[in-house]
Enzyme design. Structure first.
Site, short mmCIF file in Angstrom:
data_model
loop_
_atom_site.label_atom_id
_atom_site.label_comp_id
_atom_site.label_asym_id
_atom_site.label_seq_id
_atom_site.Cartn_x
_atom_site.Cartn_y
_atom_site.Cartn_z
N ARG A 184 0.83 -1.23 0.00
CA ARG A 184 0.00 0.00 0.00
C ARG A 184 0.86 1.26 0.00
NH1 ARG A 184 -3.23 -3.48 -0.66
NH2 ARG A 184 -5.38 -3.54 0.09
N SER A 202 -10.39 -0.09 2.90
CA SER A 202 -9.66 -0.33 4.15
C SER A 202 -9.13 0.99 4.68
CB SER A 202 -8.47 -1.25 3.92
OG SER A 202 -8.89 -2.50 3.50
N GLU A 254 -4.57 4.37 6.01
CA GLU A 254 -4.30 4.18 4.58
C GLU A 254 -4.66 5.42 3.76
OE1 GLU A 254 -5.70 1.77 1.24
OE2 GLU A 254 -5.38 0.11 2.62
N1 EPU Z 1 -11.25 -9.99 10.12
C1 EPU Z 1 -11.89 -10.00 11.34
N2 EPU Z 1 -12.82 -9.02 11.58
C2 EPU Z 1 -13.14 -8.08 10.67
C3 EPU Z 1 -12.48 -8.08 9.42
C4 EPU Z 1 -11.53 -9.06 9.17
O1 EPU Z 1 -11.64 -10.84 12.19
O2 EPU Z 1 -14.00 -7.24 10.94
C5 EPU Z 1 -10.31 -11.06 9.83
C6 EPU Z 1 -10.94 -12.03 8.82
O3 EPU Z 1 -11.64 -13.02 9.45
C7 EPU Z 1 -9.74 -12.57 8.09
C8 EPU Z 1 -8.72 -11.44 8.18
O4 EPU Z 1 -9.18 -10.54 9.16
O5 EPU Z 1 -9.24 -13.68 8.76
C9 EPU Z 1 -8.52 -10.74 6.85
O6 EPU Z 1 -9.75 -10.16 6.42
P1 EPU Z 1 -10.05 -9.88 4.87
O7 EPU Z 1 -9.82 -11.09 4.06
O8 EPU Z 1 -11.40 -9.25 4.80
O9 EPU Z 1 -8.93 -8.88 4.41
P2 EPU Z 1 -8.25 -7.64 5.10
O10 EPU Z 1 -6.86 -8.02 5.50
O11 EPU Z 1 -9.13 -7.09 6.16
C10 EPU Z 1 -7.15 -6.80 2.90
C11 EPU Z 1 -7.05 -5.53 2.12
C12 EPU Z 1 -8.33 -5.28 1.35
C13 EPU Z 1 -8.56 -6.45 0.41
C14 EPU Z 1 -8.62 -7.74 1.22
C15 EPU Z 1 -8.69 -8.96 0.35
C16 EPU Z 1 -5.54 -4.11 3.36
C17 EPU Z 1 -5.40 -2.90 4.20
N3 EPU Z 1 -6.78 -4.43 3.01
O12 EPU Z 1 -8.17 -6.62 3.88
O13 EPU Z 1 -8.15 -4.12 0.57
O14 EPU Z 1 -9.75 -6.30 -0.34
O15 EPU Z 1 -7.42 -7.88 2.02
O16 EPU Z 1 -7.46 -9.15 -0.28
O17 EPU Z 1 -4.55 -4.75 3.02
C18 EPU Z 1 -8.54 -1.78 0.47
O18 EPU Z 1 -7.32 -1.63 0.45
O19 EPU Z 1 -9.33 -0.80 0.41
C19 EPU Z 1 -9.10 -3.12 0.58
C20 EPU Z 1 -10.41 -3.34 0.70
#
Ligand code: EPU
Length: 364
Positions: A190, A264, A360
């Site tokens: 990012r 995010s 971010e």
């Molecule tokens: N999780 C929780 N609670 C929540 C949200 C997530 O426990 O409220 C846990 C989920 O269960 C999972 C882990 O966190 O085990 C990861 O969650 P998720 O797959 O939704 O991905 P993320 O790490 O929260 C990142 C990116 C997103 C992208 C997704 C999918 C960043 C900052 N964000 O989110 O990017 O869509 O992975 O690859 O790296 C963005 O940048 O705007 C964005 C949406």
């Protein structure tokens, strides 16, 4: 459709520079313009000065204007990674450059380019229709093609840096149009040079991508493989993967057209093994992923949820009920509402887990 004019390629140290002929397009600077429909948070901000850039030649004119060039600048693409104050005391450059094409190919890659103002998802759909795979995991990401490199957009195990060949940008410091290679852009999670040394200095005009001719589905992340299996798809095409990603995103992320948000809001923090081990000792179910450099990425959404913030609000800003990493505009939120909520969350996560959450989006 505006074409980006490319003439007289010449080598200038490591950077290719090209010049324009005499292109005098009118530059119309407006005052006190509402930015509410131009930022995905839907914040009712006003730009002190505003100009839409439809043509790279306008940037030369702007730089030649001593009064305009002296103003602080906000370069605005899709406005999807931005938290605005009520009044933006700056000259807002709204990048409206459009155009996309297949440039060339060699034995290994097809080279495609997009002007900075192209909507990212429309560009992804267009490449898929051309039979080109590569961007499917990045489907439905809001924003423009020109903004994609700035924060090195990423989702479902893919970052855009993998496909960037080079990009062209207008350099406000030198008044030249420059070509920057992938390594010039200093991509990281990012992050890129456009958030640091080149912030406010470079205006990205066009991005050129190299899409490998041999395509392989990238299904390692989360629910993607499961969803395809549920659909009975064993040999997915790039479009099948894109459809699955769209479905997953729609199920957990708010549509900015309906609920204002900037995706995010925090980066997933990257911590040492020592800190991760200490965290696991107290919270054995803490979500964490090992990185290639031996560090660990923690799921910020998990950390925020554990602090009890999921679905909660402060003022007119809230934490999305299906994904705690996304802050939302509950209606009439100001930049200050969003900032206050973000700071409270950062404080709670620091206190509970001793982990710093980095925001971010850009605040302006
Ligand atoms: N999780 C929780 N609670 C929540 C949200 C997530 O426990 O409220 C846990 C989920 O269960 C999972 C882990 O966190 O085990 C990861 O969650 P998720 O797959 O939704 O991905 P993320 O790490 O929260 C990142 C990116 C997103 C992208 C997704 C999918 C960043 C900052 N964000 O989110 O990017 O869509 O992975 O690859 O790296 C963005 O940048 O705007 C964005 C949406």
């Amino acid at each position: 459709m505006n074409m980006i004019v490319k003439q007289c390629w010449s080598l200038c140290s490591a950077i290719r520079v090209y010049n324009f002929g005499n292109m005098n397009m009118p530059l119309s600077v407006q005052k006190n313009i509402s930015l509410q429909s131009l930022n995905s948070f839907g914040i009712a901000a006003q730009a002190q000065f505003f100009v839409r850039i439809d043509n790279a030649a306008q940037l030369f004119q702007l730089r030649d204007d001593a009064a305009l060039v002296a103003l602080p600048r906000l370069i605005l693409g899709g406005g999807s990674n931005l938290v605005l104050s009520d009044t933006v005391n700056a000259l807002v450059l709204h990048i409206g450059l459009t155009g996309k094409q297949i440039d060339s190919e060699d034995d290994h890659y097809v080279y495609v380019s997009a002007a900075a103002g192209e909507k990212w998802h429309d560009f992804v759909v267009w490449t898929l229709r051309q039979g080109l795979g590569g961007f499917e995991n990045l489907s439905l990401i809001p924003g423009t093609a020109g903004a994609a490199p700035i924060q090195n957009i990423g989702a479902y195990g893919v970052e855009i840096q993998e496909y960037i060949h080079h990009l062209t940008a207008f350099d406000f410091l030198t008044g030249e149009i420059v070509s920057l290679s992938k390594s010039d852009c200093q991509f990281a999670y990012r992050d890129s040079i456009f958030k640091h040394a080149y912030k406010d200095r470079m205006v990205i005009l066009e991005v050129v991508f190299a899409l490998p001719k041999v395509w392989k589905a990238r299904l390692n992340y989360g629910d993607v493989a499961h969803l395809l299996a549920d659909r009975g798809i064993t040999q997915p095409s790039p479009t099948d993967v894109s459809d699955a990603i769209i479905k997953i995103r729609q199920s957990k992320l708010p549509d900015p057209a309906v609920i204002g948000n900037a995706g995010s809001f925090f980066k997933n923090p990257v911590v040492t093994k020592e800190l991760r081990d200490r965290l696991l000792a107290s919270y054995p179910d803490a979500v964490n992923y090992v990185q290639t450099d031996g560090l660990y990425k923690l799921a910020a959404g998990w950390l925020i949820e554990q602090c009890g913030w999921k679905g909660q609000s402060l003022g007119r800003a809230g934490v999305y009920s299906k994904q705690a990493l996304v802050l939302v505009n509950l209606g009439g939120a100001t930049g200050a509402d969003v900032r206050n909520l973000a700071q409270r969350i950062q404080g709670d996560v620091l206190q509970k887990f001793n982990v710093i959450l980095e925001v971010e989006p850009v605040f302006f």
